[in-house]
Design a protein around this motif. Structure first.
Motif, PDB file in Angstrom:
ATOM      1  N   ARG A 175       0.823  -1.212   0.000  1.00 51.32           N
ATOM      2  CA  ARG A 175       0.000   0.000   0.000  1.00 51.32           C
ATOM      3  C   ARG A 175       0.861   1.268   0.000  1.00 51.32           C
ATOM      4  N   ALA A 176       1.988   1.188   0.736  1.00 54.78           N
ATOM      5  CA  ALA A 176       2.884   2.342   0.785  1.00 54.78           C
ATOM      6  C   ALA A 176       3.463   2.620  -0.597  1.00 54.78           C
ATOM      7  N   LEU A 177       3.745   1.531  -1.333  1.00 54.26           N
ATOM      8  CA  LEU A 177       4.292   1.692  -2.681  1.00 54.26           C
ATOM      9  C   LEU A 177       3.285   2.394  -3.585  1.00 54.26           C
ATOM     10  N   VAL A 178       2.050   1.928  -3.521  1.00 56.01           N
ATOM     11  CA  VAL A 178       0.993   2.520  -4.350  1.00 56.01           C
ATOM     12  C   VAL A 178       0.852   3.996  -4.006  1.00 56.01           C
ATOM     13  N   LYS A 179       0.852   4.283  -2.721  1.00 55.56           N
ATOM     14  CA  LYS A 179       0.646   5.653  -2.255  1.00 55.56           C
ATOM     15  C   LYS A 179       1.784   6.573  -2.685  1.00 55.56           C
ATOM     16  N   SER A 180       3.017   6.045  -2.644  1.00 60.16           N
ATOM     17  CA  SER A 180       4.135   6.911  -2.998  1.00 60.16           C
ATOM     18  C   SER A 180       4.218   7.122  -4.505  1.00 60.16           C
ATOM     19  N   MET A 181       3.847   6.106  -5.265  1.00 57.63           N
ATOM     20  CA  MET A 181       3.934   6.251  -6.714  1.00 57.63           C
ATOM     21  C   MET A 181       2.738   7.011  -7.279  1.00 57.63           C
ATOM     22  N   MET A 182       1.536   6.659  -6.829  1.00 61.81           N
ATOM     23  CA  MET A 182       0.325   7.272  -7.354  1.00 61.81           C
ATOM     24  C   MET A 182      -0.586   7.646  -6.190  1.00 61.81           C
ATOM     25  N   PRO A 183      -0.324   8.797  -5.579  1.00 67.48           N
ATOM     26  CA  PRO A 183      -1.046   9.160  -4.358  1.00 67.48           C
ATOM     27  C   PRO A 183      -2.531   9.462  -4.592  1.00 67.48           C
ATOM     28  N   ASP A 184      -2.909   9.760  -5.829  1.00 69.07           N
ATOM     29  CA  ASP A 184      -4.300  10.133  -6.078  1.00 69.07           C
ATOM     30  C   ASP A 184      -5.228   8.929  -6.082  1.00 69.07           C
ATOM     31  N   LYS A 185      -6.467   9.173  -5.622  1.00 71.70           N
ATOM     32  CA  LYS A 185      -7.483   8.115  -5.661  1.00 71.70           C
ATOM     33  C   LYS A 185      -8.222   8.178  -6.986  1.00 71.70           C
ATOM     34  N   ARG A 186      -8.816   7.070  -7.343  1.00 67.31           N
ATOM     35  CA  ARG A 186      -9.632   7.073  -8.564  1.00 67.31           C
ATOM     36  C   ARG A 186     -11.104   7.115  -8.188  1.00 67.31           C
ATOM     37  N   VAL A 187     -11.785   8.079  -8.696  1.00 67.17           N
ATOM     38  CA  VAL A 187     -13.216   8.197  -8.443  1.00 67.17           C
ATOM     39  C   VAL A 187     -13.929   7.959  -9.759  1.00 67.17           C
ATOM     40  N   SER A 188     -14.859   7.003  -9.754  1.00 65.78           N
ATOM     41  CA  SER A 188     -15.598   6.768 -10.992  1.00 65.78           C
ATOM     42  C   SER A 188     -17.095   6.853 -10.697  1.00 65.78           C
ATOM     43  N   PHE A 189     -17.835   7.271 -11.696  1.00 72.43           N
ATOM     44  CA  PHE A 189     -19.279   7.427 -11.503  1.00 72.43           C
ATOM     45  C   PHE A 189     -20.001   7.284 -12.840  1.00 72.43           C
ATOM     46  N   ALA A 190     -21.274   6.950 -12.739  1.00 74.66           N
ATOM     47  CA  ALA A 190     -22.111   6.860 -13.932  1.00 74.66           C
ATOM     48  C   ALA A 190     -22.836   8.193 -14.111  1.00 74.66           C
ATOM     49  N   GLY A 191     -23.019   8.566 -15.357  1.00 74.70           N
ATOM     50  CA  GLY A 191     -23.751   9.799 -15.619  1.00 74.70           C
ATOM     51  C   GLY A 191     -22.893  10.792 -16.369  1.00 74.70           C
ATOM     52  N   ALA A 192     -23.551  11.757 -16.976  1.00 78.27           N
ATOM     53  CA  ALA A 192     -22.847  12.726 -17.804  1.00 78.27           C
ATOM     54  C   ALA A 192     -22.448  13.942 -16.987  1.00 78.27           C
ATOM     55  N   MET A 193     -21.350  14.568 -17.391  1.00 75.74           N
ATOM     56  CA  MET A 193     -20.901  15.774 -16.698  1.00 75.74           C
ATOM     57  C   MET A 193     -20.092  16.599 -17.686  1.00 75.74           C
ATOM     58  N   ALA A 194     -20.260  17.887 -17.627  1.00 80.69           N
ATOM     59  CA  ALA A 194     -19.586  18.772 -18.581  1.00 80.69           C
ATOM     60  C   ALA A 194     -18.077  18.723 -18.377  1.00 80.69           C
ATOM     61  N   ALA A 195     -17.357  18.864 -19.474  1.00 75.63           N
ATOM     62  CA  ALA A 195     -15.900  18.728 -19.436  1.00 75.63           C
ATOM     63  C   ALA A 195     -15.247  19.754 -18.507  1.00 75.63           C
ATOM     64  N   ASP A 196     -15.753  20.958 -18.515  1.00 71.62           N
ATOM     65  CA  ASP A 196     -15.101  21.983 -17.689  1.00 71.62           C
ATOM     66  C   ASP A 196     -15.313  21.735 -16.200  1.00 71.62           C
ATOM     67  N   VAL A 197     -16.452  21.089 -15.865  1.00 76.22           N
ATOM     68  CA  VAL A 197     -16.701  20.748 -14.458  1.00 76.22           C
ATOM     69  C   VAL A 197     -15.717  19.660 -14.023  1.00 76.22           C
ATOM     70  N   ILE A 198     -15.568  18.653 -14.886  1.00 75.04           N
ATOM     71  CA  ILE A 198     -14.633  17.559 -14.584  1.00 75.04           C
ATOM     72  C   ILE A 198     -13.236  18.122 -14.354  1.00 75.04           C
ATOM     73  N   GLU A 199     -12.852  19.034 -15.195  1.00 79.14           N
ATOM     74  CA  GLU A 199     -11.515  19.610 -15.099  1.00 79.14           C
ATOM     75  C   GLU A 199     -11.274  20.261 -13.738  1.00 79.14           C
ATOM     76  N   ARG A 200     -12.304  20.842 -13.203  1.00 82.06           N
ATOM     77  CA  ARG A 200     -12.167  21.498 -11.908  1.00 82.06           C
ATOM     78  C   ARG A 200     -12.072  20.484 -10.764  1.00 82.06           C
ATOM     79  N   LEU A 201     -12.696  19.263 -10.964  1.00 81.09           N
ATOM     80  CA  LEU A 201     -12.727  18.253  -9.895  1.00 81.09           C
ATOM     81  C   LEU A 201     -11.429  17.454  -9.805  1.00 81.09           C
ATOM     82  N   GLY A 202     -10.896  17.068 -10.964  1.00 80.65           N
ATOM     83  CA  GLY A 202      -9.689  16.248 -10.943  1.00 80.65           C
ATOM     84  C   GLY A 202      -9.204  15.973 -12.354  1.00 80.65           C
ATOM     85  N   ARG A 203      -8.253  15.030 -12.468  1.00 78.50           N
ATOM     86  CA  ARG A 203      -7.701  14.721 -13.780  1.00 78.50           C
ATOM     87  C   ARG A 203      -8.500  13.589 -14.423  1.00 78.50           C
TER      88      ARG A 203
END
Lengths: 267, 325
Positions: free
Chosen positions: B240-268
């Motif tokens: 877990r420490a390895l994962v955290k040090s290499m890629m500290p960001d979490k992945r959030v996934s969801f169903a549904g549509a969202m405007a591109a500019d909103v996504i950009e403000r939330l994360g990558r």
């Protein structure tokens, strides 16, 4: 139960033979084919002898009955080669090629022992029976029987003969570690072994030297035959036993070196 | 316990250039190069640990496992497994370890697995009562009942692997080297094998060292990972420490549509199709982003995960290669 020691290896041999028997029972047709083949080969082998002795009574000092004894021993040795030695050889070379030989080296038993007892082909017992049959017939033909001493000497020399043949085979398997493909080598040995059907005195000069000392075919068939006929000198008999022991030691050493090379070089 | 100090394994290999002319030349004159399959690796594994051994193809994983199980002599360095030097291949050592190679088999092809098992019983000198007990245990854990009497050639790949495992474990080894034990198996069978390895490890306090191309195996089984690349150690420690040090960001996934500019403000943005969107969010912004998503219209089926280990490994190898050059 302990690992190592004579009792352990005797038990292992038992289990291995049992496994081979179970495998063979799955292919019962083989037994019939093997029996027919054995008779056919024996008949084919005797045919040239009949032609050769058709108009003469002696070839290179061997009369028909004596030559027949050599043929009988040749048939027995061929049975040992094809029933107890070659099947393991083929199995091991295949394992080296596929890499599953590693599993053999992971076992807490002598690797040479495991390799040598990988597989037996029990149907070749027909060759042994045919060989004994030929020898018995030869003595009936000659109108006499070997004495107890001659029989014992012959048995000792047959044991030496098996040791020499086995050692030759171990040398071939050892070479497989270096060259991987050695089918040709085993065919070569098979072809050369075929010459053992003739009494050694049939060969002259270089060939007799090669077949006595380099690839000791004389030791495999002619010498045991001479022991049985009572014409082998004690000196030759003892030298044969010593020679086969030396051959065995050499093959064991080469094997050990081959394993060391395998474990230090392969990937 | 496994102790490895500065292990090196170099091979001299015949360099074979392409083409017939070059092949002919190489019959007479061979040029050799030294391949450093393992080049100075050190680690210690305590009894009972489950360790994932990772690295790209050709990193030296199999070579290391072969040295640890006594199949290869080390070129240099000290190796000790269960208080033995593996390369001596002492019987007492071989009875304590096992090496399972997913790509190779020891079962006798023409006979039912039970015959190989009894052959191994004799070779390892296992007492009959002990053997019966172990076999009963393995039969229960791996569900071997139907398989033991069928000829090996009639078994499926997964069934065969279960029987291979049994053959490799009947002498109750305390150190297990598993080289791709789940290769080629379907997902359900992978899970079975995985569960079994964990169960064996816990019941017998056995040390497990595992390589696998399936990162799910590693995530499910191994709290610790050792990573090598180009024959060198590049990571040793908590997964877990390895994962955290290499890629500290979490992945959030969801169903549904969202405007591109909103996504950009939330994360990558990672992936997006008509049904699902996945974004990467730094951990400290997670609460805020989730809140925003939950409040959004037509957003559902929200999931938060660690980035997949495959991606972590890819990034790790890439960064190390960049360091080296």
């Amino acid at each position: 139960m302990t690992v190592g020691g004579l009792g352990y290896y005797v038990r292992l041999l038992g289990v291995s033979i049992r496994t081979s028997l179970i495998t063979s029972m799955q292919y019962r047709v083989d037994f019939v084919i093997q029996g027919v083949m054995s008779l056919l080969w024996t008949a084919l082998a005797i045919f040239p002898l009949l032609v050769l002795y058709g108009d003469r009574t002696s070839v290179a000092g061997w009369d028909f009955g004596s030559a027949l004894v050599v043929m009988g021993l040749f048939t027995i040795m061929r049975g040992v080669l094809e029933g107890a030695i070659n099947p393991s050889l083929l199995a091991v070379v295949e394992r080296i090629r596929s890499g599953s030989f590693d599993y053999t080296l992971l076992k807490p038993a002598d690797a040479q022992f495991l390799v040598s007892t990988t597989r037996f082909d029990p149907w070749h017992v027909t060759d042994l029976l045919a060989g004994i049959g030929i020898i018995v017939y030869a003595f009936v033909e000659m109108g006499r029987a070997p004495g107890a001493g001659e029989l014992a000497a012959a048995l000792a020399l047959v044991a030496a003969a098996v040791a020499v043949m086995y050692s030759l085979w171990i040398l071939i398997v050892a070479s497989a570690f270096w060259v991987v493909r050695m089918d040709n080598l085993s065919f070569l040995l098979g072809a050369v072994f075929d010459a053992a059907r003739w009494p050694i005195h049939v060969f002259r000069g270089t060939w007799r030297f090669v077949f006595t000392f380099i690839i000791p075919l004389a030791l495999m068939t002619s010498f045991p035959a001479m022991a049985l006929l009572g014409t082998l000198s004690l000196r030759t008999a003892l030298l044969s036993l010593a020679g086969s022991a030396a051959f065995f030691m050499v093959s064991r050493t080469v094997w050990t070196l081959a394993i060391r090379s395998y474990t230090s070089a392969s990937s | 316990m496994i102790q490895v100090r500065d292990l090196k394994k170099h091979f001299k290999v015949h360099k074979r250039p392409p083409g017939l002319a070059a092949a002919l030349r190489s019959v007479v004159h061979r040029t050799y190069t030294t391949v450093k399959a393992v080049d100075g690796v050190s680690f210690t594994i305590e009894r009972g640990e489950r360790v994932g051994f990772l690295g790209p193809t050709g990193a030296g994983k199999t070579t290391t496992l072969k040295v640890l199980s006594g199949l290869l002599h080390p070129t240099a360095g000290e190796v000790s497994v269960a208080e033995h030097r593996p390369q001596k291949r002492a019987a007492a050592f071989l009875r304590q370890i096992t090496l399972v190679m997913g790509q190779k088999q020891q079962l006798i092809w023409d006979l039912p697995p039970a015959e190989t098992w009894s052959l191994n019983r004799a070779v390892f000198g296992v007492a009959p009562a002990e053997f019966d007990r172990t076999l009963a245990e393995l039969t229960e854990l791996l569900d071997l009942k139907e398989l033991s009497q069928k000829p090996t050639r009639q078994l499926s790949l997964g069934e065969r692997m279960k029987c291979e495992l049994a053959a490799a474990l009947l002498h109750k080894p305390t150190t297990l080297f598993l080289d791709e034990p789940t290769i080629g198996l379907d997902v359900a069978m992978q899970v079975t094998i995985r569960e079994f390895i964990r169960e064996y490890n816990q019941r017998h306090d056995a040390t497990v060292m595992l390589t696998s191309h399936y990162m799910d195996d590693v995530v499910a089984l191994c709290p610790r990972v050792i990573v090598i690349d180009g024959g060198r150690l590049i990571h040793d420690g908590d997964l877990r420490a390895l994962v955290k040090s290499m890629m500290p960001d979490k992945r959030v996934s969801f169903a549904g549509a969202m405007a591109a500019d909103v996504i950009e403000r939330l994360g990558r943005l990672v992936t997006q199709d008509s049904a699902r969107t996945t974004i990467e969010v730094p951990e400290d912004r997670l609460r805020e982003v989730i809140g925003h998503l939950l409040a959004g219209e037509g957003i559902g089926d929200l999931a938060i995960e660690d980035p997949p280990l495959e991606d972590v490994m890819r990034k790790l190898f890439k960064s190390k290669t960049a360091d080296a050059s």
